[in-house]
Design a protein around this motif. Structure first.
Motif, PDB file in Angstrom:
ATOM      1  N   MET A   1      51.820  -3.875  21.012  1.00  0.00           N
ATOM      2  CA  MET A   1      51.991  -2.416  21.029  1.00  0.00           C
ATOM      3  C   MET A   1      52.113  -1.858  19.610  1.00  0.00           C
ATOM      4  SD  MET A   1      51.610  -1.241  24.041  1.00  0.00           S
ATOM      5  CE  MET A   1      52.103   0.437  23.644  1.00  0.00           C
ATOM      6  N   ASP A   2      52.781  -2.572  18.715  1.00  0.00           N
ATOM      7  CA  ASP A   2      52.849  -2.136  17.314  1.00  0.00           C
ATOM      8  C   ASP A   2      51.452  -2.058  16.711  1.00  0.00           C
ATOM      9  OD1 ASP A   2      55.610  -1.883  17.336  1.00  0.00           O
ATOM     10  OD2 ASP A   2      55.971  -3.843  16.398  1.00  0.00           O
ATOM     11  N   ALA A   3      50.621  -3.060  17.006  1.00  0.00           N
ATOM     12  CA  ALA A   3      49.247  -3.067  16.498  1.00  0.00           C
ATOM     13  C   ALA A   3      48.425  -1.940  17.128  1.00  0.00           C
ATOM     14  CB  ALA A   3      48.596  -4.427  16.758  1.00  0.00           C
ATOM     15  N   ILE A   4      48.657  -1.654  18.404  1.00  0.00           N
ATOM     16  CA  ILE A   4      47.967  -0.541  19.067  1.00  0.00           C
ATOM     17  C   ILE A   4      48.367   0.774  18.410  1.00  0.00           C
ATOM     18  CG2 ILE A   4      47.889   0.824  21.205  1.00  0.00           C
ATOM     19  CD1 ILE A   4      47.912  -1.878  22.734  1.00  0.00           C
ATOM     20  N   ARG A   5      49.649   0.938  18.126  1.00  0.00           N
ATOM     21  CA  ARG A   5      50.112   2.178  17.484  1.00  0.00           C
ATOM     22  C   ARG A   5      49.440   2.388  16.132  1.00  0.00           C
ATOM     23  NH1 ARG A   5      54.914  -0.039  19.375  1.00  0.00           N
ATOM     24  NH2 ARG A   5      55.573   0.938  21.308  1.00  0.00           N
ATOM     25  N   ARG A   6      49.205   1.312  15.405  1.00  0.00           N
ATOM     26  CA  ARG A   6      48.502   1.440  14.117  1.00  0.00           C
ATOM     27  C   ARG A   6      47.058   1.916  14.331  1.00  0.00           C
ATOM     28  NH1 ARG A   6      51.762  -2.936  12.917  1.00  0.00           N
ATOM     29  NH2 ARG A   6      50.223  -4.480  13.501  1.00  0.00           N
ATOM     30  N   CYS A   7      46.469   1.558  15.442  1.00  0.00           N
ATOM     31  CA  CYS A   7      45.098   1.994  15.743  1.00  0.00           C
ATOM     32  C   CYS A   7      45.018   3.472  16.034  1.00  0.00           C
ATOM     33  CB  CYS A   7      44.544   1.230  16.948  1.00  0.00           C
ATOM     34  SG  CYS A   7      44.123  -0.484  16.633  1.00  0.00           S
ATOM     35  N   VAL A   8      46.056   4.035  16.606  1.00  0.00           N
ATOM     36  CA  VAL A   8      46.013   5.433  17.013  1.00  0.00           C
ATOM     37  C   VAL A   8      46.905   6.315  16.150  1.00  0.00           C
ATOM     38  CG1 VAL A   8      45.375   4.885  19.383  1.00  0.00           C
ATOM     39  CG2 VAL A   8      47.785   5.101  18.806  1.00  0.00           C
ATOM     40  N   ASP A   9      47.442   5.761  15.090  1.00  0.00           N
ATOM     41  CA  ASP A   9      48.314   6.525  14.198  1.00  0.00           C
ATOM     42  C   ASP A   9      47.522   7.655  13.551  1.00  0.00           C
ATOM     43  OD1 ASP A   9      50.602   7.245  12.841  1.00  0.00           O
ATOM     44  OD2 ASP A   9      50.222   5.863  11.184  1.00  0.00           O
ATOM     45  N   VAL A  10      48.039   8.843  13.691  1.00  0.00           N
ATOM     46  CA  VAL A  10      47.374  10.018  13.138  1.00  0.00           C
ATOM     47  C   VAL A  10      48.129  10.452  11.897  1.00  0.00           C
ATOM     48  CG1 VAL A  10      46.702  12.393  13.576  1.00  0.00           C
ATOM     49  CG2 VAL A  10      46.644  10.720  15.431  1.00  0.00           C
TER      50      VAL A  10
END
Length: 101
Positions: A89-98
């Motif tokens: 989930m941390d890695a996913i958040r980096r993908c969608v970090d605006v």
């Protein structure tokens, strides 16, 4: 590496979520591979205004799908699964970090 690679690692016949749902346990090598792909994708998408719909759908469903399998495992394995899910989930958040939010 692309979204199809991520889909295969998560949902393929030997994918992480399939293994969890079928009670086969946590495949730690898949977790590492998934995080590697997500890091690559986050770099690729860092200057983009959007991510592919296919990725967004997987991201939206991942957490619930992973956590729904916890009842199949003892407490020790549940903790390992939760830790792996948190890292993904941390890695996913980096993908969608605006930027700017």
């Amino acid at each position: 590496m692309n979204v199809d690679t991520l889909e295969e690692l998560l949902l393929g016949d030997d994918g992480l979520l399939i293994s969890l749902r079928l009670g086969y346990g946590l495949k730690t090598e898949k977790v590492v591979q998934i995080i590697d792909v997500l890091h690559y994708l986050s770099e690729e998408w860092s200057e983009s205004d959007y991510i592919p719909k296919k990725a967004a759908n997987m991201f939206a469903d991942f957490y619930v799908a992973a956590y729904s399998s916890l009842g199949l495992y003892n407490e020790e394995v549940q903790i390992k699964i939760e830790d792996a899910v948190d890292k993904i989930m941390d890695a996913i958040r980096r993908c969608v970090d605006v930027p700017g939010f």
